[in-house]
Design a protein around this motif. Structure first.
Motif, PDB file in Angstrom:
ATOM      1  N   ALA A  11      -4.206  -2.065  -8.227  1.00  0.00           N
ATOM      2  CA  ALA A  11      -4.250  -1.495  -6.887  1.00  0.00           C
ATOM      3  C   ALA A  11      -4.642  -2.531  -5.831  1.00  0.00           C
ATOM      4  O   ALA A  11      -5.173  -2.169  -4.795  1.00  0.00           O
ATOM      5  CB  ALA A  11      -5.228  -0.332  -6.858  1.00  0.00           C
ATOM      6  N   ASP A  12      -4.417  -3.797  -6.059  1.00  0.00           N
ATOM      7  CA  ASP A  12      -4.760  -4.828  -5.079  1.00  0.00           C
ATOM      8  C   ASP A  12      -3.619  -4.957  -4.070  1.00  0.00           C
ATOM      9  O   ASP A  12      -2.850  -5.887  -4.084  1.00  0.00           O
ATOM     10  CB  ASP A  12      -5.086  -6.156  -5.756  1.00  0.00           C
ATOM     11  CG  ASP A  12      -4.038  -6.579  -6.757  1.00  0.00           C
ATOM     12  OD1 ASP A  12      -3.141  -5.772  -7.053  1.00  0.00           O
ATOM     13  OD2 ASP A  12      -4.127  -7.712  -7.250  1.00  0.00           O
ATOM     14  N   TRP A  13      -3.571  -3.996  -3.185  1.00  0.00           N
ATOM     15  CA  TRP A  13      -2.432  -3.888  -2.277  1.00  0.00           C
ATOM     16  C   TRP A  13      -2.468  -4.889  -1.139  1.00  0.00           C
ATOM     17  O   TRP A  13      -1.445  -5.116  -0.496  1.00  0.00           O
ATOM     18  CB  TRP A  13      -2.322  -2.465  -1.741  1.00  0.00           C
ATOM     19  CG  TRP A  13      -3.514  -1.988  -0.983  1.00  0.00           C
ATOM     20  CD1 TRP A  13      -4.640  -1.421  -1.495  1.00  0.00           C
ATOM     21  CD2 TRP A  13      -3.685  -2.040   0.425  1.00  0.00           C
ATOM     22  NE1 TRP A  13      -5.507  -1.121  -0.496  1.00  0.00           N
ATOM     23  CE2 TRP A  13      -4.946  -1.488   0.704  1.00  0.00           C
ATOM     24  CE3 TRP A  13      -2.918  -2.494   1.475  1.00  0.00           C
ATOM     25  CZ2 TRP A  13      -5.437  -1.382   1.989  1.00  0.00           C
ATOM     26  CZ3 TRP A  13      -3.415  -2.385   2.755  1.00  0.00           C
ATOM     27  CH2 TRP A  13      -4.662  -1.831   2.998  1.00  0.00           C
ATOM     28  N   SER A  17       0.854  -6.707  -0.348  1.00  0.00           N
ATOM     29  CA  SER A  17       1.408  -6.541   0.998  1.00  0.00           C
ATOM     30  C   SER A  17       1.697  -7.892   1.632  1.00  0.00           C
ATOM     31  O   SER A  17       2.731  -8.073   2.282  1.00  0.00           O
ATOM     32  CB  SER A  17       0.444  -5.754   1.885  1.00  0.00           C
ATOM     33  OG  SER A  17       0.269  -4.455   1.386  1.00  0.00           O
ATOM     34  N   PHE A  18       0.792  -8.851   1.455  1.00  0.00           N
ATOM     35  CA  PHE A  18       1.028 -10.201   1.973  1.00  0.00           C
ATOM     36  C   PHE A  18       2.270 -10.802   1.344  1.00  0.00           C
ATOM     37  O   PHE A  18       3.116 -11.382   2.034  1.00  0.00           O
ATOM     38  CB  PHE A  18      -0.190 -11.090   1.710  1.00  0.00           C
ATOM     39  CG  PHE A  18       0.041 -12.533   2.043  1.00  0.00           C
ATOM     40  CD1 PHE A  18       0.075 -12.954   3.349  1.00  0.00           C
ATOM     41  CD2 PHE A  18       0.251 -13.457   1.034  1.00  0.00           C
ATOM     42  CE1 PHE A  18       0.305 -14.281   3.667  1.00  0.00           C
ATOM     43  CE2 PHE A  18       0.485 -14.779   1.330  1.00  0.00           C
ATOM     44  CZ  PHE A  18       0.506 -15.191   2.652  1.00  0.00           C
ATOM     45  N   ALA A  19       2.392 -10.655   0.032  1.00  0.00           N
ATOM     46  CA  ALA A  19       3.553 -11.208  -0.662  1.00  0.00           C
ATOM     47  C   ALA A  19       4.835 -10.554  -0.185  1.00  0.00           C
ATOM     48  O   ALA A  19       5.823 -11.226   0.111  1.00  0.00           O
ATOM     49  CB  ALA A  19       3.399 -11.038  -2.168  1.00  0.00           C
ATOM     50  N   ILE A  64      10.222  -6.272  -0.206  1.00  0.00           N
ATOM     51  CA  ILE A  64       8.966  -5.547   0.030  1.00  0.00           C
ATOM     52  C   ILE A  64       8.740  -4.533  -1.083  1.00  0.00           C
ATOM     53  O   ILE A  64       7.644  -4.411  -1.629  1.00  0.00           O
ATOM     54  CB  ILE A  64       8.993  -4.845   1.401  1.00  0.00           C
ATOM     55  CG1 ILE A  64       9.052  -5.853   2.534  1.00  0.00           C
ATOM     56  CG2 ILE A  64       7.773  -3.946   1.572  1.00  0.00           C
ATOM     57  CD1 ILE A  64       9.316  -5.236   3.884  1.00  0.00           C
ATOM     58  N   PHE A  65       9.781  -3.794  -1.417  1.00  0.00           N
ATOM     59  CA  PHE A  65       9.709  -2.761  -2.442  1.00  0.00           C
ATOM     60  C   PHE A  65       9.310  -3.351  -3.792  1.00  0.00           C
ATOM     61  O   PHE A  65       8.451  -2.818  -4.494  1.00  0.00           O
ATOM     62  CB  PHE A  65      11.068  -2.063  -2.522  1.00  0.00           C
ATOM     63  CG  PHE A  65      11.163  -1.007  -3.573  1.00  0.00           C
ATOM     64  CD1 PHE A  65      10.560   0.219  -3.395  1.00  0.00           C
ATOM     65  CD2 PHE A  65      11.862  -1.249  -4.739  1.00  0.00           C
ATOM     66  CE1 PHE A  65      10.654   1.199  -4.367  1.00  0.00           C
ATOM     67  CE2 PHE A  65      11.963  -0.276  -5.713  1.00  0.00           C
ATOM     68  CZ  PHE A  65      11.361   0.950  -5.527  1.00  0.00           C
ATOM     69  N   ILE A  66       9.916  -4.458  -4.163  1.00  0.00           N
ATOM     70  CA  ILE A  66       9.674  -5.078  -5.471  1.00  0.00           C
ATOM     71  C   ILE A  66       8.255  -5.624  -5.575  1.00  0.00           C
ATOM     72  O   ILE A  66       7.655  -5.612  -6.654  1.00  0.00           O
ATOM     73  CB  ILE A  66      10.723  -6.179  -5.734  1.00  0.00           C
ATOM     74  CG1 ILE A  66      12.102  -5.543  -5.960  1.00  0.00           C
ATOM     75  CG2 ILE A  66      10.347  -7.050  -6.918  1.00  0.00           C
ATOM     76  CD1 ILE A  66      13.241  -6.525  -5.958  1.00  0.00           C
TER      77      ILE A  66
END
Length: 96
Positions: A11-13, A17-19, A64-66
């Motif tokens: 859960a380290d979003w 998100s940055f990636a 983004i999805f991946i």
């Protein structure tokens, strides 16, 4: 393959998100540049930049999805960073 299925998605979003959002945008711009370079050789000179520009969202949104399906955030950042380095290295070699 069994190892990847058994891994829990973390859960380290923040890092995912940055990636996805930052590094994914950079990667999609590199992909659009490849499309533009290809289009300049095979399409009309006025159409190639438009094709490259409009291909950015088609490349960006799946990236983004991946990113959220990569098991750990640091792995997502590492994978997207390596892909960016490869893509921009090839792009710089092509443009010389």
């Amino acid at each position: 393959m069994k190892f990847l299925v058994q891994q829990k998605i973390q859960a380290d979003w923040w890092s995912k998100s940055f990636a996805g959002w930052i590094l994914g945008l950079s990667l999609s711009i590199a992909g659009a540049s490849f499309i533009t370079i290809w289009g300049l050789q095979h399409l009309d000179k006025a159409l190639a930049p438009q094709l490259g520009m409009w291909s950015v969202p088609w490349l960006y949104l799946p990236l983004i999805f991946i990113a959220y399906f990569i098991p750990k955030g640091w792995q997502a950042v590492l994978i997207y960073s390596v892909l960016n380095c490869i893509a921009y290295g090839i792009l710089l070699a092509l443009r010389g």
